[in-house]
Design a protein around this motif. Structure first.
Motif: not given
Length: 276
Positions: A164-165, A145-147, A162, A183, A128, A186
């Motif tokens: 946005k969920s 947001y996570y990667t 990267v 995203a 996250y 980020k």
């Protein structure tokens, strides 16, 4: 009228491409009859290069302008339907897959959004962003947001996502929807990986009366970039995704998913007050 003229232009261009291919194949065998020696070799190489450039650019032009903008069924195997969509002016295919699962909604969400699940779906180094923690008060877990990263074969760099969920659930039908939007700003750029900057993938999970869950996945990576040939991607991805989806049931049957608990997801038979 415009459509007819477009077809005539494309037909003429296709004829030129086929003629160019024929000339490029035959020329090395007959060229010395016209020009011999070093001059002949240089002229032949130059002509072959020009023909190759013409063939590639013309084929690209025809493909980019083509497309109906409508979904077309490409395969229907083992209860899984795969559609592709070609938009005029774009080179990458959009892909849509529809199938069914036997799994809890909470299990599915855990697989979809928990970074610990990355390895199970062929990804790695997932976490996250911004220190988001689903256990913290005052944090909306429906927007995170996570990667994560995806391995790719040489000479291409591994891909870095990267995203946005966004998550939502219909209070009546219990249908779950996910939007995964790129995203890229980020996180700082990591030159070891190629960051995907354009993506908008969509998921929908609909509970059915027989206890199954119907899923719909729309793959819309406008351009994965990193010099990855779109012709290869348009062939490779539609063939790989069904294989990946066929393993979802087995993955969801793992204990960590079967027993998953998520406060903000409601099962079909779960009282509303149980939700966060």
């Amino acid at each position: 009228m415009k459509h007819s003229e477009k077809n005539k232009t494309n037909a003429f261009l296709v004829a030129l491409i086929l003629l160019s291919i024929a000339v490029a194949v035959v020329a090395p065998f007959v060229w010395n009859r016209f020009i011999e020696g070093q001059l002949g070799v240089i002229t032949l190489i130059l002509m072959e290069v020009l023909l190759l450039v013409f063939i590639i650019t013309s084929t690209h032009s025809i493909w980019k302008k083509s497309g109906s903008g409508e979904w077309k069924l490409k395969s229907d195997k083992k209860g899984m339907k795969l559609y592709t969509l070609k938009v005029p002016g774009e080179t990458w295919l959009k892909i849509r897959i529809i199938g069914r699962l036997n799994a809890k909604l909470k299990s599915i969400l855990t697989l979809m959004r928990n970074p610990d699940a990355a390895k199970d779906v062929g990804m790695f180094d997932s976490y996250y962003i911004d220190g988001w923690d689903p256990k913290l008060d005052g944090v909306d877990p429906k927007l995170v947001y996570y990667t994560f990263k995806q391995k790719l074969f040489p000479p291409f760099k591994h891909r870095e996502f990267v995203v946005k969920s966004e998550f939502s659930q219909d209070p009546i039908t219990k249908e779950m929807k996910f939007n995964f939007v790129a995203a890229p700003d980020k996180l700082p750029v990591n030159k070891r990986y190629h960051r995907v900057t354009k993506m908008h993938n969509k998921w929908r999970y609909t509970p059915l009366e027989n206890g199954e869950v119907e899923y719909e996945f729309i793959y819309d990576a406008v351009d994965p970039g990193g010099y990855f040939p779109y012709a290869l991607a348009n062939w490779l991805i539609p063939n790989m995704l069904p294989f990946a989806f066929s393993k979802m049931s087995k993955i969801l049957d793992k204990e960590k998913y079967r027993n998953a608990e998520v406060d903000y997801v409601q099962e079909v038979d779960e009282p509303v007050e149980m939700m966060m």
